[in-house]
Write an enzyme that holds these catalytic residues in place. Structure first.
Site, PDB file in Angstrom:
ATOM      1  N   THR A 153      -7.409  23.159  41.260  1.00 28.30           N
ATOM      2  CA  THR A 153      -6.635  23.576  40.081  1.00 28.30           C
ATOM      3  C   THR A 153      -5.704  22.442  39.655  1.00 28.30           C
ATOM      4  OG1 THR A 153      -6.756  25.898  40.686  1.00 28.30           O
ATOM      5  CG2 THR A 153      -4.947  25.263  39.233  1.00 28.30           C
ATOM      6  N   ASN A 204     -19.097  28.446  39.628  1.00 30.02           N
ATOM      7  CA  ASN A 204     -18.699  29.276  40.766  1.00 30.02           C
ATOM      8  C   ASN A 204     -19.234  30.703  40.691  1.00 30.02           C
ATOM      9  OD1 ASN A 204     -16.702  28.571  38.669  1.00 30.02           O
ATOM     10  ND2 ASN A 204     -15.627  30.386  39.381  1.00 30.02           N
ATOM     11  N   SER A 206     -12.217  20.380  45.986  1.00 26.16           N
ATOM     12  CA  SER A 206     -11.237  21.212  46.681  1.00 26.16           C
ATOM     13  C   SER A 206     -11.699  21.418  48.119  1.00 26.16           C
ATOM     14  CB  SER A 206     -11.142  22.557  45.965  1.00 26.16           C
ATOM     15  OG  SER A 206     -10.245  23.387  46.646  1.00 26.16           O
ATOM     16  N   ALA A 207     -10.832  21.104  49.082  1.00 25.53           N
ATOM     17  CA  ALA A 207     -11.258  21.110  50.493  1.00 25.53           C
ATOM     18  C   ALA A 207     -11.709  22.483  50.976  1.00 25.53           C
ATOM     19  CB  ALA A 207     -10.113  20.604  51.377  1.00 25.53           C
ATOM     20  N   CYS A 254     -14.739  45.696  36.933  1.00 21.52           N
ATOM     21  CA  CYS A 254     -15.695  46.473  36.136  1.00 21.52           C
ATOM     22  C   CYS A 254     -15.101  46.833  34.782  1.00 21.52           C
ATOM     23  CB  CYS A 254     -16.122  47.732  36.869  1.00 21.52           C
ATOM     24  SG  CYS A 254     -14.798  48.853  37.238  1.00 21.52           S
TER      25      CYS A 254
HETATM   26  N1  PLP Z   1     -13.060  24.756  40.079  1.00 22.27           N
HETATM   27  C1  PLP Z   1     -14.003  25.587  40.536  1.00 22.27           C
HETATM   28  C2  PLP Z   1     -15.408  25.436  40.035  1.00 22.27           C
HETATM   29  C3  PLP Z   1     -13.694  26.592  41.455  1.00 22.27           C
HETATM   30  O1  PLP Z   1     -14.651  27.412  41.896  1.00 22.27           O
HETATM   31  C4  PLP Z   1     -12.359  26.708  41.897  1.00 22.27           C
HETATM   32  C5  PLP Z   1     -11.966  27.772  42.841  1.00 22.27           C
HETATM   33  O2  PLP Z   1     -12.425  28.906  42.753  1.00 22.27           O
HETATM   34  C6  PLP Z   1     -11.403  25.811  41.407  1.00 22.27           C
HETATM   35  C7  PLP Z   1     -11.782  24.861  40.495  1.00 22.27           C
HETATM   36  C8  PLP Z   1      -9.974  25.888  41.850  1.00 22.27           C
HETATM   37  O3  PLP Z   1      -9.847  25.385  43.156  1.00 22.27           O
HETATM   38  P1  PLP Z   1      -8.545  25.577  44.030  1.00 22.27           P
HETATM   39  O4  PLP Z   1      -8.669  26.906  44.689  1.00 22.27           O
HETATM   40  O5  PLP Z   1      -8.599  24.455  45.010  1.00 22.27           O
HETATM   41  O6  PLP Z   1      -7.366  25.462  43.148  1.00 22.27           O
END
Ligand code: PLP
Length: 433
Positions: free
Chosen positions: A107, A191, A241-242, A377
């Site tokens: 993020t 995601n 993101s780790a 939903c």
């Molecule tokens: N980008 C994608 C594609 C994600 O799936 C996510 C987390 O769900 C993020 C960014 C955000 O990652 P973080 O949880 O490290 O802030």
């Protein structure tokens, strides 16, 4: 006008001051209990559980000195660990160590790079235009919205096709008659759907023809897909993101070809070369590096095993639904056989249930299965996920959509449990209606 003489404090004022300076009556703190691990974890896209050796390394480094402190051995050791991690990650990603910046997660990485690149590139007076795809993570979409609302940028939206893929035709159509964007952001793998975008082809158009900056969110693809590195993807900027590849939560990595070409979001100390101020999360960075190392060793074999398990789950679910007399489920996103166009572990399923939240709760309570959903939903455009809306999924298919995302640790027996849990949950709702 004569200045007013200061008023003498009254008894009331003094009582108020005494009250404000008295120690607050804070009840003693009880840590909420750590939840037990779910019996069957099918939510790997949300976060991937840490391996014990990663947890042990994070614990070992969690009390270390500040990596910015060069006046004692503890600080020097912490700094050396951060730089060793940066160098090791850089060798996996085939980039110079100085092109990697540690931060708090994808993020922050997405916000920093999109905003930082756009503001910096617009400094010379170039038209304030950026482009982002419709299926990006909220961290990209909300940053784009803020650039539009607060900084006068025009945001061009790039649609996806009905399977959730953003391809070159969609990109060309969106940008052909638009002013040239300074930055284009398109994620590698989605995601929710697991759809994989043809990043290198998109990059050739963005960088080669438009001459714009190309930024790629690779949070879901690193460790799962082959060749997730800047040279193969031909990207100017990449984010990770780790905790998506088995590292700790709260650690992100930003790659930029030209680390001086974005305006920092966090300002303060000189950490991370001034690109991201704030004390480095040494333990998190150590854990992230170990997790990346293990995610990328034998990745090909692990990816193939995951894809086989997902295919088995899908075919077994289709038969089990038929046997139970329930309508056939629909797979949203690229078809199951299009292995190059989908994450190997992700199945976004329109189950036919009236409510996805109730279905997930049923699966969790009755079978111990932890799975997830893109949105709660409901059929209104407010509650449907932006990804399903962008794909044009019809209203009736949007309500019972759940996401199953497997990890390397998912066993064949667990696949059976997941299938039975979905069928039982859908049947329970069908019986109630
Ligand atoms: N980008 C994608 C594609 C994600 O799936 C996510 C987390 O769900 C993020 C960014 C955000 O990652 P973080 O949880 O490290 O802030």
């Amino acid at each position: 006008m004569m200045p007013r003489a200061p008023q003498r404090p009254t008894g009331d004022d003094r009582a108020e001051r005494d009250r404000a300076s008295a120690a607050p009556e804070v009840p003693s703190f009880t840590l909420p209990p750590c939840p037990p691990a779910p019996i069957v974890y099918a939510d790997a896209n949300s976060t991937l559980p840490q391996a014990p050796e990663v947890t042990a390394a994070v614990a070992a480094w969690s009390g270390c000195a500040n990596a910015s402190n060069s006046h004692h051995t503890g600080g020097l050791a912490a700094h050396a660990a951060v730089e060793a991690c940066r160098a090791h990650m850089a060798s996996w990603l085939r980039v110079p160590p100085a092109s990697l910046t540690f931060c708090s997660g994808a993020t922050e990485a997405n916000t920093t790079l999109l905003r930082g690149l756009a503001l910096k590139l617009a400094e010379g007076g170039a038209p304030r235009v950026i482009a982002v795809s419709d299926v990006e993570h909220a961290s990209v979409l909300e940053t784009a919205r803020a650039l539009e609302a607060e900084d006068g940028f025009r945001v061009i939206r790039i649609p996806c096709d009905a399977t959730g893929v953003v391809g070159v035709p969609q990109l060309r159509a969106a940008l052909e008659r638009a002013p040239r964007p300074l930055v284009v952001a398109i994620m590698h793998a989605n995601n929710e759907t697991g759809a994989v975008n043809p990043i290198a082809d998109l990059a050739r158009y963005v960088r080669g023809e438009l001459r714009s900056y190309f930024m790629v969110d690779a949070a879901q693809s690193l460790g799962r897909l082959p060749d997730v590195h800047p040279a193969a993807l031909y990207a100017d900027a990449l984010t990770f993101s780790a905790h998506k590849f088995g590292g700790p939560k709260g650690v992100g990595v930003m790659f930029s070809q030209d680390p001086g070409l974005w305006r920092p979001l966090l300002r303060g100390g000189p950490q991370e070369g001034g690109r991201r101020a704030g004390t480095e999360n040494v333990a998190g960075i150590v854990g992230a590096t170990l997790a990346l190392d293990s995610a990328l060793r034998n990745r090909a074999a692990r990816t193939e095993a995951l894809a086989a398990r997902s295919r088995a789950l899908w075919s077994s679910l289709m038969s089990a639904m038929t046997v139970a007399g329930l309508p056939a489920p629909k797979l949203l996103g690229p078809p199951i056989e299009a292995s190059g166009a989908r994450l190997p572990n992700t199945l976004l399923i329109a189950t036919g249930a009236a409510c996805n939240a109730k279905l997930l709760a049923h699966m969790n309570t009755h079978a111990g299965v932890a799975a997830s959903v893109g949105s709660a939903c409901g059929t209104s455009s407010h509650s449907a996920s932006h990804v399903l809306l962008a794909m044009g999924v019809p209203r009736e298919d949007r309500r019972g959509v759940i996401r199953i995302s497997l990890s390397d640790r998912t066993t064949d027996a667990e696949v059976d449990v997941i299938v039975r849990a979905i069928v039982a949950g859908v049947a329970a709702q069908a019986a109630d209606s």
